[in-house]
Enzyme design. Structure first.
Site, PDB file in Angstrom:
ATOM      1  N   HIS A  94      -3.490  10.859   0.526  1.00  0.00           N
ATOM      2  CA  HIS A  94      -2.944  10.894   2.017  1.00  0.00           C
ATOM      3  C   HIS A  94      -2.214  12.012   2.339  1.00  0.00           C
ATOM      4  O   HIS A  94      -1.098  12.117   2.765  1.00  0.00           O
ATOM      5  CB  HIS A  94      -1.681   9.600   1.852  1.00  0.00           C
ATOM      6  CG  HIS A  94      -1.588   8.740   3.178  1.00  0.00           C
ATOM      7  ND1 HIS A  94      -1.673   7.602   3.465  1.00  0.00           N
ATOM      8  CD2 HIS A  94      -1.077   9.592   4.442  1.00  0.00           C
ATOM      9  CE1 HIS A  94      -1.383   7.508   4.694  1.00  0.00           C
ATOM     10  NE2 HIS A  94      -1.031   8.527   5.257  1.00  0.00           N
ATOM     11  N   GLU A 153      -7.735   8.171   5.920  1.00  0.00           N
ATOM     12  CA  GLU A 153      -7.996   8.999   7.263  1.00  0.00           C
ATOM     13  C   GLU A 153      -8.670  10.235   7.403  1.00  0.00           C
ATOM     14  O   GLU A 153      -8.283  11.223   7.643  1.00  0.00           O
ATOM     15  CB  GLU A 153      -6.939   8.844   8.303  1.00  0.00           C
ATOM     16  CG  GLU A 153      -6.338   7.354   8.577  1.00  0.00           C
ATOM     17  CD  GLU A 153      -5.222   7.559   9.572  1.00  0.00           C
ATOM     18  OE1 GLU A 153      -4.802   8.562   9.939  1.00  0.00           O
ATOM     19  OE2 GLU A 153      -4.764   6.313   9.966  1.00  0.00           O
ATOM     20  N   ASN A 207      -7.567   1.434   9.701  1.00  0.00           N
ATOM     21  CA  ASN A 207      -6.049   1.845  10.295  1.00  0.00           C
ATOM     22  C   ASN A 207      -6.423   2.032  11.809  1.00  0.00           C
ATOM     23  O   ASN A 207      -7.304   2.739  12.465  1.00  0.00           O
ATOM     24  CB  ASN A 207      -5.734   3.296   9.809  1.00  0.00           C
ATOM     25  CG  ASN A 207      -5.534   3.306   8.399  1.00  0.00           C
ATOM     26  OD1 ASN A 207      -5.285   2.305   7.614  1.00  0.00           O
ATOM     27  ND2 ASN A 207      -5.008   4.475   7.822  1.00  0.00           N
ATOM     28  N   GLU A 240      -3.592  -0.170   8.053  1.00  0.00           N
ATOM     29  CA  GLU A 240      -2.338   0.251   8.747  1.00  0.00           C
ATOM     30  C   GLU A 240      -2.418  -0.256  10.247  1.00  0.00           C
ATOM     31  O   GLU A 240      -3.638  -0.297  10.755  1.00  0.00           O
ATOM     32  CB  GLU A 240      -2.189   1.780   9.106  1.00  0.00           C
ATOM     33  CG  GLU A 240      -1.820   2.512   7.741  1.00  0.00           C
ATOM     34  CD  GLU A 240      -1.909   4.237   7.980  1.00  0.00           C
ATOM     35  OE1 GLU A 240      -1.796   4.758   9.279  1.00  0.00           O
ATOM     36  OE2 GLU A 240      -2.083   4.975   7.000  1.00  0.00           O
ATOM     37  N   TYR A 249      -4.773   1.822  15.715  1.00  0.00           N
ATOM     38  CA  TYR A 249      -3.482   2.147  16.477  1.00  0.00           C
ATOM     39  C   TYR A 249      -3.612   1.793  17.919  1.00  0.00           C
ATOM     40  O   TYR A 249      -3.122   1.293  18.531  1.00  0.00           O
ATOM     41  CB  TYR A 249      -2.946   3.554  16.325  1.00  0.00           C
ATOM     42  CG  TYR A 249      -2.379   3.710  15.021  1.00  0.00           C
ATOM     43  CD1 TYR A 249      -0.979   3.091  14.842  1.00  0.00           C
ATOM     44  CD2 TYR A 249      -2.932   4.174  13.817  1.00  0.00           C
ATOM     45  CE1 TYR A 249      -0.343   3.028  13.588  1.00  0.00           C
ATOM     46  CE2 TYR A 249      -2.442   4.129  12.523  1.00  0.00           C
ATOM     47  CZ  TYR A 249      -1.047   3.550  12.402  1.00  0.00           C
ATOM     48  OH  TYR A 249      -0.358   3.323  11.201  1.00  0.00           O
ATOM     49  N   ARG A 295       0.775  -1.097  -0.137  1.00  0.00           N
ATOM     50  CA  ARG A 295      -0.009  -0.035  -0.104  1.00  0.00           C
ATOM     51  C   ARG A 295       0.897   1.197  -0.087  1.00  0.00           C
ATOM     52  O   ARG A 295       1.507   1.499   0.909  1.00  0.00           O
ATOM     53  CB  ARG A 295      -0.749   0.203   1.321  1.00  0.00           C
ATOM     54  CG  ARG A 295      -1.623   1.215   1.487  1.00  0.00           C
ATOM     55  CD  ARG A 295      -2.605   1.193   2.617  1.00  0.00           C
ATOM     56  NE  ARG A 295      -3.237   2.543   2.467  1.00  0.00           N
ATOM     57  CZ  ARG A 295      -3.447   3.278   3.543  1.00  0.00           C
ATOM     58  NH1 ARG A 295      -2.902   3.229   4.729  1.00  0.00           N
ATOM     59  NH2 ARG A 295      -4.019   4.578   3.462  1.00  0.00           N
TER      60      ARG A 295
HETATM   61  C1  FCB Z   1      -1.747   7.559  10.664  1.00  0.00           C
HETATM   62  C2  FCB Z   1      -1.374   7.875   9.093  1.00  0.00           C
HETATM   63  C3  FCB Z   1       0.138   7.607   8.747  1.00  0.00           C
HETATM   64  C4  FCB Z   1       1.232   7.252   9.936  1.00  0.00           C
HETATM   65  C5  FCB Z   1       0.543   6.471  11.211  1.00  0.00           C
HETATM   66  C6  FCB Z   1       1.447   6.642  12.151  1.00  0.00           C
HETATM   67  O1  FCB Z   1      -2.589   8.136  11.222  1.00  0.00           O
HETATM   68  O2  FCB Z   1      -2.146   7.164   8.142  1.00  0.00           O
HETATM   69  O3  FCB Z   1       0.518   8.122   7.657  1.00  0.00           O
HETATM   70  O4  FCB Z   1       1.426   8.561  10.224  1.00  0.00           O
HETATM   71  O5  FCB Z   1      -0.583   7.320  11.373  1.00  0.00           O
END
Ligand code: FCB
Length: 432
Positions: free
Chosen positions: A115, A160, A280, A341, A282, A71
């Site tokens: 992006h 995002e 995505n 992500e 985290y 990607r």
């Molecule tokens: C996400 C972004 C990516 C990167 C990660 C850590 O929010 O899409 O570009 O910065 O965080």
């Protein structure tokens, strides 16, 4: 039966460099990074990982890793320097070669069209606050697909849109640096409209699968107090539902907690069916009642978990919770999911023996891959997993201070060194 996509993810401004080369126009991130005080240590993406000149080396790293997908994002101002109008042939040729080289290496290209690096001339006319940007985005998507859709099957429209709206337009932490707070909401609608129009343009040009990558978070109320529950609901609406509901259900969530009426138009375009939802992930978010005026919630912080170098809590089961929660919320309307992500920053250094040991990243990936497996066992249709990121790179407001790569980059020499996590991922991908 489709093949599970195992890959890594990157973004153009974070890795390419070569910002004035071969006819590329300026983006909002060129402007923003050159404004004093915006980025930690004054870093810019002018050189970044110099991927523009090192694509062969970077593809070889992916081949060595054994992934079957990649990607990456296209720089809109490299393809259309003015944002609209004529194509820059040398800019598009870069991505054309990249696609060919990836396919020759047996790696499926999965491009993202936006992006965050909007062409500056479009920002000068209001950026995503201006409805015309949605149409410009669709024209750009169509032009790129006309050239690449014969070889590229799977496309991602936006990365995002929540983070772009919140950090870029509401809080001013990212380009374009505006601090509009809740008046940033039109940037959500116009990104969603741009996504819908681009989906139609991509399909018209022969694209077979269209996705969007949303940044999603499980929202945990800080307590069972009704004020905390209401605040958590408002945050869930803003972060998750605002960007999923219009696409998947054709209706906006109730925005009354924000004192706003949801837009009533364009929903037929925005809800054009998609072939997959990019997730995505985290960390989860813990939310309490507001402590000051402005937003109807406050961030209470997730405690009791290890944290990354960024200070983000490491909660692998949050990914299972998120994925099963999407299935519960959207049911039959939920398309197949792709983790587009997932990863963590760690303070990685090259040791005296030339190796980079990152056991925390290995534990992070192991935990999250197991969480994906648990979600699949619970019946969630997940079809891909992309580690953020292939390389240490320009981490937006943090500059080069947060390292997310499976491959270490020495930003003085641009030397690449695969970390222990690279070797671990190579051995473990495909086992989930
Ligand atoms: C996400 C972004 C990516 C990167 C990660 C850590 O929010 O899409 O570009 O910065 O965080």
């Amino acid at each position: 039966m489709s093949t599970f996509l195992w890959g890594t993810a990157t973004a153009a401004y974070q890795i390419e460099g070569a910002v004035t080369e071969d006819g590329r126009g300026p983006s909002i991130w060129d402007t923003f990074t050159h404004e004093p005080g915006r980025i930690r240590d004054g870093h810019t993406g002018d050189v970044a990982c110099d991927h523009y000149h090192r694509t062969a080396e970077d593809i070889a790293l992916m081949s060595g890793l054994g992934v079957n997908a990649y990607r990456f994002s296209l720089s809109w101002p490299r393809v259309l320097p003015a944002g609209t109008g004529p194509i820059n042939p040398r800019g598009l040729a870069f991505y054309d070669r990249l696609v060919d080289d990836l396919l020759a290496a047996g790696i499926t290209p999965v491009p993202t069209l936006f992006h965050w690096d909007l062409p500056q001339p479009l920002q000068d006319r209001g950026g995503w606050l201006n409805r015309d940007t949605s149409a410009a985005f669709a024209d750009y998507a169509g032009a790129v697909a006309a050239r690449l859709a014969d070889r590229v099957e799977t496309w991602i429209t936006l990365n995002e849109p929540f983070v772009h709206m919140a950090f870029g337009y509401a809080l001013g932490l990212h380009a374009p640096g505006q601090t509009l707070l809740l008046d940033a909401l039109p940037a959500a609608h116009h990104q969603l409209l741009g996504h819908g129009l681009a989906t139609l343009a991509l399909r018209a040009a022969g694209a077979r699968k269209v996705l969007i990558s949303n940044n999603l978070t499980p929202v945990w109320p800080a307590s069972a107090d009704p004020a905390d529950l209401a605040a958590a609901d408002a945050y869930d609406t803003l972060h998750n539902r605002l960007f999923n509901d219009p696409i998947l259900t054709g209706a906006y969530p109730d925005l009354s907690a924000f004192g706003k009426d949801a837009p009533g138009d364009d929903l037929d375009v925005i809800s054009t069916p998609i072939d997959g939802l990019g997730v995505n992930y985290y960390n989860p978010t813990r939310i309490a009642a507001p402590t000051e005026p402005g937003f109807p919630f406050s961030d209470a912080g997730v405690q009791g978990y290890p944290v990354t170098a960024f200070g983000w809590p490491v909660v692998p089961d949050g990914l299972r919770e998120l994925l099963t929660g999407l299935k519960d919320r959207y049911g039959e309307r939920l398309p197949p999911l792709y983790i587009t992500e997932n990863g963590c920053s760690q303070p990685d250094t090259v040791g005296p023996d030339g190796t980079v040991h990152d056991p925390e990243r290995i534990a992070f990936l192991d935990g999250h891959l197991k969480a994906v497996q648990r979600a699949r066992d619970e019946g969630v249709d997940v079809r891909g997993y992309f580690v953020w990121s292939l390389l240490d790179n320009f981490e937006w407001a943090e500059g080069y201070n947060q390292r997310f790569g499976l491959v270490h980059v020495d930003f003085a020499t641009l030397r690449r060194t695969p970390k222990s996590s690279y070797h671990w991922f190579k051995a473990h991908l495909g086992q989930t």
